[in-house]
Design a protein around this motif. Structure first.
Motif, mmCIF file in Angstrom:
data_model
loop_
_atom_site.group_PDB
_atom_site.id
_atom_site.type_symbol
_atom_site.label_atom_id
_atom_site.label_comp_id
_atom_site.label_asym_id
_atom_site.label_seq_id
_atom_site.Cartn_x
_atom_site.Cartn_y
_atom_site.Cartn_z
ATOM 1 N N MET A 133 -42.778 -19.873 -4.095
ATOM 2 C CA MET A 133 -41.888 -18.907 -3.452
ATOM 3 C C MET A 133 -41.023 -19.578 -2.400
ATOM 4 O O MET A 133 -39.799 -19.348 -2.347
ATOM 5 C CB MET A 133 -42.715 -17.785 -2.821
ATOM 6 N N PHE A 134 -41.615 -20.404 -1.538
ATOM 7 C CA PHE A 134 -40.834 -21.085 -0.501
ATOM 8 C C PHE A 134 -39.771 -21.983 -1.133
ATOM 9 O O PHE A 134 -38.653 -22.095 -0.620
ATOM 10 C CB PHE A 134 -41.750 -21.896 0.411
ATOM 11 N N ASP A 135 -40.116 -22.602 -2.251
ATOM 12 C CA ASP A 135 -39.139 -23.445 -2.951
ATOM 13 C C ASP A 135 -38.017 -22.587 -3.532
ATOM 14 O O ASP A 135 -36.843 -22.958 -3.504
ATOM 15 C CB ASP A 135 -39.838 -24.240 -4.055
ATOM 16 N N GLU A 136 -38.371 -21.417 -4.019
ATOM 17 C CA GLU A 136 -37.386 -20.528 -4.641
ATOM 18 C C GLU A 136 -36.369 -19.997 -3.637
ATOM 19 O O GLU A 136 -35.177 -19.877 -3.949
ATOM 20 C CB GLU A 136 -38.129 -19.358 -5.298
ATOM 21 N N VAL A 137 -36.812 -19.661 -2.420
ATOM 22 C CA VAL A 137 -35.886 -19.080 -1.434
ATOM 23 C C VAL A 137 -35.070 -20.149 -0.706
ATOM 24 O O VAL A 137 -34.153 -19.824 0.047
ATOM 25 C CB VAL A 137 -36.631 -18.213 -0.402
ATOM 26 N N SER A 138 -35.397 -21.408 -0.928
ATOM 27 C CA SER A 138 -34.647 -22.490 -0.288
ATOM 28 C C SER A 138 -33.261 -22.599 -0.904
ATOM 29 O O SER A 138 -33.088 -22.490 -2.123
ATOM 30 C CB SER A 138 -35.415 -23.811 -0.467
ATOM 31 N N GLN A 139 -32.269 -22.801 -0.062
ATOM 32 C CA GLN A 139 -30.881 -22.995 -0.516
ATOM 33 C C GLN A 139 -30.318 -24.200 0.258
ATOM 34 O O GLN A 139 -29.651 -24.052 1.283
ATOM 35 C CB GLN A 139 -30.057 -21.732 -0.248
ATOM 36 N N PRO A 140 -30.607 -25.429 -0.212
ATOM 37 C CA PRO A 140 -30.319 -26.627 0.588
ATOM 38 C C PRO A 140 -28.880 -27.140 0.546
ATOM 39 O O PRO A 140 -28.587 -28.189 1.113
ATOM 40 C CB PRO A 140 -31.275 -27.661 -0.023
ATOM 41 N N ASP A 141 -27.970 -26.392 -0.086
ATOM 42 C CA ASP A 141 -26.574 -26.822 -0.170
ATOM 43 C C ASP A 141 -25.914 -26.660 1.205
ATOM 44 O O ASP A 141 -25.713 -25.544 1.687
ATOM 45 C CB ASP A 141 -25.845 -25.983 -1.218
#
Length: 378
Positions: A209-217
């Motif tokens: 989940m934490f990986d899914e909500v990440s938006q690193p752009d």
């Protein structure tokens, strides 16, 4: 500033480096700052627990300008072997706050010898920046009776050429905070895990989940970086199916508004995942930093100071990704943070071999004094 004074500031900076204290425990550092200011004929007063402030009051109406430095160290073992290395095991100045403090002492000397003709200048030597508690402590202290028209701070920047000034409109540093999720299930025999509630599946889904909500752009306004910090489950007992665990993440967004949205989304997802696995949760937050929002007019004063001192500079496109609790000040008062290059080959901040470059002390003093003088006289 004359060479003799710069040498005194370097000596003082190295004294602070030798005697580092972590956030909230800077009692000796506070005393050293007050004592050093006293040698300059300046009265420093205690504030915010282990902070110090100085007021230069013209006695005439005008703006109130606040300049801020920080002076806490980090729980990092120093590996440098120079003469001014930390005398304490496991504690060292690895973010340059010793240098920031020396710069502010130089600023104090300047305004003590060159009195302002209008308004007030507040020099704030802030503690506990690293854990995000120092700015809070200053603001709730009854001695903070000021309403600054503008506030300014700087940070040294490894990786940039020595003395290059880096500035930016809008957010200079992001909103940052860390979440601690504790998971309670039910311990059972390892041979009969079906009789317990093991948090492993919950932890696995939370990581996804934490990986899914990440938006690193970096180019997106909804930039969101989620970083796993610590994960623990069960005990080293191979006959026991774990019944407890915890997971820690750090969250970073460009703005406080996006952080609020991200926080709400994450909390809802945690509730759903935990309920699915019949896990009870307890959630806490730590080391919270507001986004450091640079005001356009304040940035203009930074730009004017760069020109007045003929300094090399760069307008940065994206915010830095590290947190800075000066953001709590810029959320309340117009202001700006800027950076000064520490050298392209300078070890990175928070690295065990980092040391603040004394060569940029003079540049920091020039920037701060020029900014304050321009802001207060306009």
């Amino acid at each position: 500033m004359e060479k003799i004074m710069i040498n005194d500031l370097i000596d003082f900076r190295r004294e602070l480096h030798m005697h580092p204290e972590v956030s909230g425990n800077e009692f000796q550092t506070q005393g050293r700052i007050i004592s050093f200011l006293k040698t300059l004929g300046i009265e420093g007063k205690e504030i915010g627990g282990t902070g110090v402030f100085v007021v230069f009051d013209s006695g005439n109406e005008g703006k109130t300008i606040m300049l801020r430095s920080d002076h806490d160290a980090l729980p990092i073992q120093e590996i440098n072997s120079f003469e001014h290395q930390s005398i304490y095991d496991g504690v060292s100045h690895k973010c340059g706050h010793d240098g920031h403090t020396a710069i502010m002492c130089g600023v104090a000397k300047h305004f003590n010898e060159n009195p302002i003709e209008r308004g007030k200048i507040i020099l704030m030597f802030q503690p506990a920046e690293e854990n995000g508690e120092g700015a809070k402590a200053i603001l709730v202290d009854e001695q903070f009776e000021f309403q600054p028209d503008l506030v300014f701070a700087l940070h040294n920047l490894p990786g940039y050429p020595l003395n290059k000034v880096v500035y930016k409109e809008g957010n200079f540093t992001p909103a940052v905070k860390s979440i601690i999720v504790k998971l309670d299930g039910k311990t059972a025999h390892a041979a009969e895990p079906e009789l317990g509630i093991n948090p492993a599946a919950t932890i696995s889904e939370l990581i996804a989940m934490f990986d899914e909500v990440s938006q690193p752009d970096l180019e997106r306004d909804d930039f969101a970086l989620t970083t796993p910090i610590y994960i623990h489950m069960g005990e080293l007992s191979y006959g026991v199916s774990a019944g407890h665990g915890e997971i820690h993440y750090t969250l970073r967004t460009w703005s406080s508004e996006v952080m609020n949205e991200l926080t709400e989304r994450i909390l809802n997802r945690i509730d759903d995942i935990a309920a699915k696995h019949q896990i009870s949760t307890s959630i806490s937050w730590t080391e919270e930093f507001d986004s450091n929002k640079n005001d356009p007019k304040a940035v203009d004063y930074v730009s004017q100071a760069i020109s007045a001192n003929s300094l090399d500079s760069e307008m940065r496109e994206w915010p830095f990704k590290w947190g800075e609790d000066f953001g709590l000040f810029t959320q309340r008062f117009p202001g700006a943070m800027f950076g000064i290059g520490s050298g392209e080959n300078c070890p990175a901040l928070h690295n065990p071999d980092y040391d603040f470059p004394d060569e940029i002390i003079g540049t920091g003093i020039k920037m701060f004094t020029s900014i304050a003088q321009k802001a207060i006289n306009e």
